[in-house]
Design an enzyme around this catalytic site. Structure first.
Site, PDB file in Angstrom:
ATOM      1  N   GLY A  55     -12.291  -2.904 -33.189  1.00 49.11           N
ATOM      2  CA  GLY A  55     -12.367  -2.341 -31.921  1.00 49.11           C
ATOM      3  C   GLY A  55     -11.473  -3.399 -30.992  1.00 49.11           C
ATOM      4  O   GLY A  55     -11.956  -3.658 -29.746  1.00 49.11           O
ATOM      5  N   ALA A  56     -10.310  -3.561 -31.275  1.00 50.84           N
ATOM      6  CA  ALA A  56      -9.388  -4.520 -30.627  1.00 50.84           C
ATOM      7  C   ALA A  56      -8.799  -3.687 -29.690  1.00 50.84           C
ATOM      8  O   ALA A  56      -7.619  -4.409 -29.192  1.00 50.84           O
ATOM      9  CB  ALA A  56      -8.700  -5.318 -31.406  1.00 50.84           C
ATOM     10  N   TYR A  72     -28.981   3.938 -27.602  1.00 54.84           N
ATOM     11  CA  TYR A  72     -28.185   2.908 -27.638  1.00 54.84           C
ATOM     12  C   TYR A  72     -28.983   1.839 -27.833  1.00 54.84           C
ATOM     13  O   TYR A  72     -28.390   0.982 -28.583  1.00 54.84           O
ATOM     14  CB  TYR A  72     -27.254   2.753 -26.252  1.00 54.84           C
ATOM     15  CG  TYR A  72     -26.458   1.573 -26.182  1.00 54.84           C
ATOM     16  CD1 TYR A  72     -25.406   1.879 -27.056  1.00 54.84           C
ATOM     17  CD2 TYR A  72     -26.770   0.544 -25.321  1.00 54.84           C
ATOM     18  CE1 TYR A  72     -24.465   0.364 -26.959  1.00 54.84           C
ATOM     19  CE2 TYR A  72     -25.964  -0.569 -25.461  1.00 54.84           C
ATOM     20  CZ  TYR A  72     -24.909  -0.608 -26.121  1.00 54.84           C
ATOM     21  OH  TYR A  72     -23.925  -1.673 -26.396  1.00 54.84           O
ATOM     22  N   PRO A  97     -24.196  -9.753 -25.289  1.00 54.08           N
ATOM     23  CA  PRO A  97     -24.083  -9.973 -23.903  1.00 54.08           C
ATOM     24  C   PRO A  97     -24.770  -8.868 -22.957  1.00 54.08           C
ATOM     25  O   PRO A  97     -25.281  -7.856 -23.509  1.00 54.08           O
ATOM     26  CB  PRO A  97     -22.517  -9.650 -23.637  1.00 54.08           C
ATOM     27  CG  PRO A  97     -21.765  -9.394 -25.442  1.00 54.08           C
ATOM     28  CD  PRO A  97     -23.165  -8.996 -26.033  1.00 54.08           C
ATOM     29  N   THR A 118     -15.616  -3.653 -18.939  1.00 48.59           N
ATOM     30  CA  THR A 118     -14.794  -2.835 -19.783  1.00 48.59           C
ATOM     31  C   THR A 118     -14.643  -1.263 -19.704  1.00 48.59           C
ATOM     32  O   THR A 118     -14.888  -0.974 -18.786  1.00 48.59           O
ATOM     33  CB  THR A 118     -15.148  -3.318 -21.354  1.00 48.59           C
ATOM     34  OG1 THR A 118     -16.417  -2.724 -21.466  1.00 48.59           O
ATOM     35  CG2 THR A 118     -15.310  -4.978 -21.384  1.00 48.59           C
TER      36      THR A 118
HETATM   37  P1  NDP Z   1     -14.652  -0.799 -25.006  1.00 48.80           P
HETATM   38  O1  NDP Z   1     -15.100   0.564 -24.780  1.00 48.80           O
HETATM   39  O2  NDP Z   1     -13.963  -1.422 -24.109  1.00 48.80           O
HETATM   40  O3  NDP Z   1     -14.260  -1.161 -26.345  1.00 48.80           O
HETATM   41  C1  NDP Z   1     -14.752  -0.398 -27.546  1.00 48.80           C
HETATM   42  C2  NDP Z   1     -13.859  -0.807 -28.607  1.00 48.80           C
HETATM   43  O4  NDP Z   1     -14.677  -0.024 -29.657  1.00 48.80           O
HETATM   44  C3  NDP Z   1     -12.576  -0.069 -28.613  1.00 48.80           C
HETATM   45  O5  NDP Z   1     -11.532  -0.871 -29.054  1.00 48.80           O
HETATM   46  C4  NDP Z   1     -12.793   1.339 -29.566  1.00 48.80           C
HETATM   47  O6  NDP Z   1     -11.417   1.561 -29.877  1.00 48.80           O
HETATM   48  C5  NDP Z   1     -13.489   0.686 -30.484  1.00 48.80           C
HETATM   49  N1  NDP Z   1     -14.347   1.819 -31.312  1.00 48.80           N
HETATM   50  C6  NDP Z   1     -15.227   2.802 -30.623  1.00 48.80           C
HETATM   51  N2  NDP Z   1     -15.572   3.651 -31.583  1.00 48.80           N
HETATM   52  C7  NDP Z   1     -14.651   3.420 -32.677  1.00 48.80           C
HETATM   53  C8  NDP Z   1     -14.555   4.063 -33.812  1.00 48.80           C
HETATM   54  N3  NDP Z   1     -15.456   5.209 -34.160  1.00 48.80           N
HETATM   55  N4  NDP Z   1     -13.992   3.505 -34.583  1.00 48.80           N
HETATM   56  C9  NDP Z   1     -13.126   2.573 -34.181  1.00 48.80           C
HETATM   57  N5  NDP Z   1     -13.161   2.054 -33.465  1.00 48.80           N
HETATM   58  C10 NDP Z   1     -14.011   2.324 -32.438  1.00 48.80           C
HETATM   59  O7  NDP Z   1     -16.074  -1.539 -24.890  1.00 48.80           O
HETATM   60  P2  NDP Z   1     -16.509  -2.849 -24.855  1.00 48.80           P
HETATM   61  O8  NDP Z   1     -15.577  -3.987 -25.248  1.00 48.80           O
HETATM   62  O9  NDP Z   1     -17.538  -3.487 -23.800  1.00 48.80           O
HETATM   63  O10 NDP Z   1     -17.568  -2.906 -26.344  1.00 48.80           O
HETATM   64  C11 NDP Z   1     -17.401  -3.828 -27.481  1.00 48.80           C
HETATM   65  C12 NDP Z   1     -18.702  -3.923 -28.146  1.00 48.80           C
HETATM   66  O11 NDP Z   1     -19.556  -4.893 -27.131  1.00 48.80           O
HETATM   67  C13 NDP Z   1     -19.601  -2.681 -28.270  1.00 48.80           C
HETATM   68  O12 NDP Z   1     -20.223  -3.067 -29.550  1.00 48.80           O
HETATM   69  C14 NDP Z   1     -20.517  -2.640 -27.131  1.00 48.80           C
HETATM   70  O13 NDP Z   1     -21.817  -1.925 -27.728  1.00 48.80           O
HETATM   71  C15 NDP Z   1     -20.949  -4.150 -26.812  1.00 48.80           C
HETATM   72  N6  NDP Z   1     -21.282  -4.352 -25.645  1.00 48.80           N
HETATM   73  C16 NDP Z   1     -20.770  -4.096 -24.393  1.00 48.80           C
HETATM   74  C17 NDP Z   1     -21.342  -4.640 -23.105  1.00 48.80           C
HETATM   75  C18 NDP Z   1     -20.743  -4.186 -22.004  1.00 48.80           C
HETATM   76  O14 NDP Z   1     -21.461  -4.315 -20.875  1.00 48.80           O
HETATM   77  N7  NDP Z   1     -19.513  -3.869 -21.711  1.00 48.80           N
HETATM   78  C19 NDP Z   1     -22.501  -5.430 -23.177  1.00 48.80           C
HETATM   79  C20 NDP Z   1     -22.948  -5.675 -24.410  1.00 48.80           C
HETATM   80  C21 NDP Z   1     -22.503  -5.117 -25.625  1.00 48.80           C
HETATM   81  P3  NDP Z   1     -10.821   3.112 -30.127  1.00 48.80           P
HETATM   82  O15 NDP Z   1     -11.198   3.823 -29.030  1.00 48.80           O
HETATM   83  O16 NDP Z   1      -9.534   2.985 -30.035  1.00 48.80           O
HETATM   84  O17 NDP Z   1     -11.212   3.513 -31.248  1.00 48.80           O
HETATM   85  C1  8X3 Z   2     -24.163  -3.008 -23.023  1.00 47.10           C
HETATM   86  C2  8X3 Z   2     -24.887  -3.723 -22.067  1.00 47.10           C
HETATM   87  O1  8X3 Z   2     -26.955  -3.239 -20.600  1.00 47.10           O
HETATM   88  O2  8X3 Z   2     -25.297  -1.698 -20.270  1.00 47.10           O
HETATM   89  O3  8X3 Z   2     -24.735  -3.321 -24.228  1.00 47.10           O
HETATM   90  O4  8X3 Z   2     -26.656  -1.476 -22.171  1.00 47.10           O
HETATM   91  S1  8X3 Z   2     -26.043  -2.590 -21.175  1.00 47.10           S
END
Ligand code: NDP
Ligand code: 8X3
Length: 252
Positions: free
Chosen positions: A9-10, A153, A183, A188
């Site tokens: 997920g980069a 979720y 986190p 994002t």
């Molecule tokens: P983004 O939506 O910015 O990034 C998510 C990434 O996951 C993207 O690069 C996307 O790539 C990839 N992804 C999603 N579905 C798939 C799939 N089926 N196959 C391959 N890649 C996939 O969100 P965040 O950076 O915020 O999220 C990253 C992680 O952090 C997640 O696990 C999220 O649950 C977690 N998180 C986020 C928080 C927040 O508040 N933002 C807080 C706590 C945890 P693409 O779409 O190109 O496939």
């Molecule tokens: C993402 C943080 O609190 O929006 O995991 O679910 S929250």
């Protein structure tokens, strides 16, 4: 020492920031995501800016056959993965349980839980064979506490918590570190995905307080990999100062 770091997920958010952080420190990267154009763009930017090697792998982490193909066809030298960051994930929808959308539930469980498992199942044996490695799972405050309508979720992130603990136990004898970084609210593409493209609703979630940035999270993920061999961060909850728990924010 130059390491090989695989980050799922980069193409945006944490994953992209984590890739930049490891690249700044001279490591070679395997980066993944579904959006090929974005993935190639990130790869190009990293190579040009940091003079490192980057191998983009475009696949849907929910599909075991695609994950298999992506990992099994890695050139031999790229199979020496030192660090796996299981980051790809998402929240889709925010409904009470009795109004939940089955497709949303499946997308979350298939990505956050099963996708993480598929990656771990393929990469961990390579680490076991080399008797070294570090697996970092991105959990969430949502994996510690429930919030209204967080139901599935939150369940997916509680599962990440359990899988992280189980992985650590099973890989202990093989000298593999296992870390969970959990986190709180971070700005994002996360909310845009959760609210299915509703930008106003997504932006609104971040109003009135300072959320974490992707770079804040990347900093902590990277830090967890810089400790001596005998030291491991098992678990770290990282919150915005303005967020006390899953539901209580201090907003202006
Ligand atoms: P983004 O939506 O910015 O990034 C998510 C990434 O996951 C993207 O690069 C996307 O790539 C990839 N992804 C999603 N579905 C798939 C799939 N089926 N196959 C391959 N890649 C996939 O969100 P965040 O950076 O915020 O999220 C990253 C992680 O952090 C997640 O696990 C999220 O649950 C977690 N998180 C986020 C928080 C927040 O508040 N933002 C807080 C706590 C945890 P693409 O779409 O190109 O496939
Ligand atoms: C993402 C943080 O609190 O929006 O995991 O679910 S929250």
């Amino acid at each position: 020492m130059v390491k090989i770091v695989l980050i799922t997920g980069a193409t945006s958010g944490f994953g992209k920031a984590i890739a930049i952080k490891f690249a700044q420190n001279g490591n070679n990267l395997i980066i993944t995501g579904r959006r090929k154009e974005l993935l190639d763009e990130v790869a190009k930017e990293l190579v040009l800016s940091f003079n490192i090697e980057v191998l983009p792998r475009c696949f849907d982490i929910r599909k075991p056959e695609e994950v298999n193909e992506a990992i099994h066809t890695l050139p031999e030298k790229w199979k020496k993965i030192d660090i796996l960051v299981n980051n790809a994930g998402l929240a889709v929808g925010l409904n009470p349980i009795h109004e939940g959308v089955l497709d949303d539930w499946e997308r979350m469980l298939d990505t956050n839980v099963k996708g993480l498992l598929y990656m771990t199942r393929l990469v961990a044996p390579m680490m076991v064979a080399r008797k070294k490695g570090h697996i970092i799972n991105i959990g969430s405050i949502a994996g510690r506490e429930l919030y209204p309508m967080g139901n599935v979720y939150c369940a997916s992130k509680f599962a990440v918590d359990a899988i992280t603990k189980g992985t650590r136990i099973d890989l202990l004898a093989h000298n593999i570190k296992v870390t969970q970084i959990a986190p709180g609210a971070a700005e994002t593409e996360f909310s845009l995905v959760r609210f299915k493209g509703d930008k106003e609703r997504a932006d609104n979630f971040y109003q009135g307080y300072k959320p974490l940035t992707a770079e804040d999270v990347a900093e902590v993920v990277y830090y967890s990999t810089t400790l001596p061999d005998h030291v491991n961060i098992n678990d770290l909850v990282l919150m915005p100062t303005a967020q006390a728990n899953a539901t209580y924010f201090h907003k202006k």
